[in-house]
Design a protein around this motif. Structure first.
Motif, short mmCIF file in Angstrom:
data_model
loop_
_atom_site.label_atom_id
_atom_site.label_comp_id
_atom_site.label_asym_id
_atom_site.label_seq_id
_atom_site.Cartn_x
_atom_site.Cartn_y
_atom_site.Cartn_z
N PHE A 79 40.64 -4.95 7.95
CA PHE A 79 41.29 -5.34 6.70
C PHE A 79 40.80 -6.68 6.15
O PHE A 79 41.28 -7.12 5.10
N GLY A 80 39.85 -7.32 6.81
CA GLY A 80 39.31 -8.57 6.28
C GLY A 80 40.28 -9.73 6.32
O GLY A 80 40.16 -10.69 5.54
N ASP A 81 41.22 -9.68 7.22
CA ASP A 81 42.27 -10.70 7.28
C ASP A 81 41.90 -11.77 8.32
O ASP A 81 42.53 -11.88 9.37
N PHE A 82 40.84 -12.54 8.03
CA PHE A 82 40.44 -13.56 9.00
C PHE A 82 39.99 -14.88 8.36
O PHE A 82 39.82 -15.87 9.05
N ALA A 83 39.77 -14.92 7.06
CA ALA A 83 39.36 -16.17 6.41
C ALA A 83 40.08 -16.35 5.08
O ALA A 83 39.50 -16.74 4.08
N GLY A 84 41.37 -16.02 5.09
CA GLY A 84 42.17 -16.20 3.88
C GLY A 84 41.71 -15.29 2.75
O GLY A 84 41.20 -14.19 2.95
N MET A 85 41.88 -15.79 1.52
CA MET A 85 41.54 -14.99 0.35
C MET A 85 40.03 -14.80 0.21
O MET A 85 39.58 -13.83 -0.42
N THR A 86 39.23 -15.68 0.80
CA THR A 86 37.78 -15.54 0.72
C THR A 86 37.33 -14.23 1.35
O THR A 86 36.59 -13.44 0.75
N SER A 87 37.77 -13.98 2.58
CA SER A 87 37.37 -12.74 3.26
C SER A 87 38.00 -11.53 2.59
O SER A 87 37.39 -10.45 2.53
#
Length: 487
Positions: free
Chosen positions: A320-328
């Motif tokens: 889900f891309g949940d590792f670098a805040g809104m950037t990821s």
């Protein structure tokens, strides 16, 4: 590779993509949107008070008030901290969840029906979870197959890596766009396919590993991945969640607590566990464990566990891309759009090679752009009714199909316009329902991108309608004398 291998790969790529195009598209579209599922939870109730942090005393007060109002039996209690990805305080059990303010007063019950429907569409295609997830996971494996066969079938990968031809009937441009998206984002697509396949295949993997290495003992395999519950003296009394939370500043000052769980509430084995996000680590969280009195017992050991354990605990953030805040998240959204457009362009290439059969083409566009309209109308329904949103979504999809069959004018630009106006209607009613709250961060972070989609869809549909009009004019022109003679 020889021509036969490439041709076989191309045939497999074509037919797998065509037969599963609708399911692949729905999973990819819903997954792309669901990257922002936490943001959608805030968007659904934008008026809830948000905060940066909370004190142990406020947590205790909120939970005490919640338990007094909700005394039903529950195996777990939860507190979601504002230091998580949702800057709100939530207290809940296995049945209900309530927001609380900065003083620990309960506000209102959490209601995220649309977000849940969206996530369920991605994870299970709204089917029963037991076999819906297996189907979606199989589609994850299919995505990997399509990526690999697409690369094998590519005849001039290095020469065509940056080629995008224009002109003609648009078919070549569509093929080039499909190949570029497939090539440039292939590592991402493989990673999404592999992690997606894992979620549904985890049970099968568990049984297989247990059979091969642990004489069929599944619990032994689970204990290798998920740290067993701590062995404590029989516990009793009210869990001291405030005392446990207060120790996190000393135990893990560099970590952000996400949520707290009280396991086995009221049982002798009751204990408290606080999950905290570890900086610069891909694992979902490290677990800090406390007894009922709030005394620190130890950590679960996910942060520095064996590589296999760390990999399993990283699957969620990887998918889900949940590792670098809104950037990821925005990076995953863009790459997800590319994956979704691969489904669209691949089917359009196939349809163009079949001379765009009218009904098949209209049905495909009713799925692609009609699904956007169906999601918007489902979100509207959620603001006014309390029924099943799954039923609303699929009823709208069914109506779209009927309209497509009955009316020949339901072409791609028409469906694109309908999708744009559906989202515009959603935004308009959202402002009416939520008033001033529709202008805060929780609302605007999604409303602005949705408004951008409205503008793009209208402009794009207008361009396609003009192109259709020009093509119709050309078709209506009388044949030249030379042409008639030749004929």
């Amino acid at each position: 590779m020889d021509k036969t291998t490439k041709q076989n790969a191309l045939n497999a790529h074509n037919w797998v993509g065509v037969f599963l195009s609708v399911l692949l598209f729905l999973v990819c579209l819903s997954g792309t949107v669901a990257v922002f599922h936490l943001e959608f939870e805030r968007w659904e109730q934008p008026h809830i008070q948000e905060m940066d942090n909370v004190s142990p005393q406020v947590i205790e007060k909120a939970m005490d008030t919640f338990l007094a109002q909700n005394p039903e039996e529950s195996h777990h209690l939860y507190v979601v901290f504002p230091t998580s990805d949702i800057p709100r305080l939530v207290v809940e059990n296995d049945h209900k969840a309530y927001f609380a303010d900065q003083e620990g007063n309960l506000l209102e019950e959490e209601s995220v029906s649309f977000t849940q429907m969206l996530v369920d569409l991605h994870l299970y295609l709204n089917l029963p979870q037991s076999w819906g997830m297996i189907l979606v996971s199989a589609l994850g494996a299919i995505i990997c197959t399509l990526v690999i066969t697409g690369i094998i079938a590519h005849k001039r990968m290095s020469k065509d890596a940056f080629k995008l031809r224009r002109g003609g009937n648009g078919q070549q441009a569509q093929i080039d766009l499909h190949n570029r998206f497939g090539l440039w984002a292939a590592p991402f697509h493989l990673m999404i396919g592999i992690t997606g396949a894992y979620f549904g295949m985890a049970g099968i993997i568990l049984v297989t590993v247990a059979t091969l290495n642990y004489n069929g003992d599944r619990d032994a395999v689970v204990n290798q991945i998920f740290t067993p519950d701590p062995v404590l003296a029989p516990q009793e009394g009210k869990p001291a969640i405030g005392k446990a939370f207060a120790q996190m500043e000393t135990l893990a000052p560099e970590k952000s607590p996400i949520f707290l769980t009280v396991h086995e509430v009221g049982e002798p084995e009751q204990f408290i566990e606080i999950y905290a996000k570890a900086p610069n680590r891909m694992i979902y969280a490290e677990g800090y464990r406390f007894d009922t009195a709030g005394n620190f017992v130890g950590v679960a050991g996910y942060e520095f566990g064996e590589w296999g354990k760390q990999l399993v605990w990283a699957m969620y953030r990887l998918h889900f891309g949940d590792f670098a805040g809104m950037t990821s998240k925005w990076l995953y959204f863009v790459l997800g759009v590319m994956l979704t457009m691969l489904c669209v362009s691949g089917m359009e290439v196939w349809l163009s090679k079949k001379a765009h059969p009218p009904l098949a083409s209209r049905l495909w566009y009713s799925v692609v752009w009609g699904s956007v309209s169906a999601l918007a109308l489902t979100a509207i329904a959620d603001m006014f009714i309390s029924g099943s949103l799954i039923a609303v979504f699929w009823c709208v999809m069914a109506v779209n199909t009927v309209l497509t069959v009955v009316f020949k004018r339901m072409t791609k630009p028409v469906w694109l316009l309908i999708s744009g106006f559906s989202v515009l209607l959603l935004l308009t009613l959202y402002v009416v329902v939520h008033g001033e709250a529709s202008l805060n961060v929780a609302s605007l972070q999604l409303n602005i991108p949705m408004l951008a989609y409205v503008v793009w869809s209208v402009l794009r549909a207008n361009t396609l309608l003009k192109r259709e009009g020009m093509q119709n004019d050309i078709n209506l022109q009388p044949s030249s004398p030379a042409r008639e003679t030749t004929a």
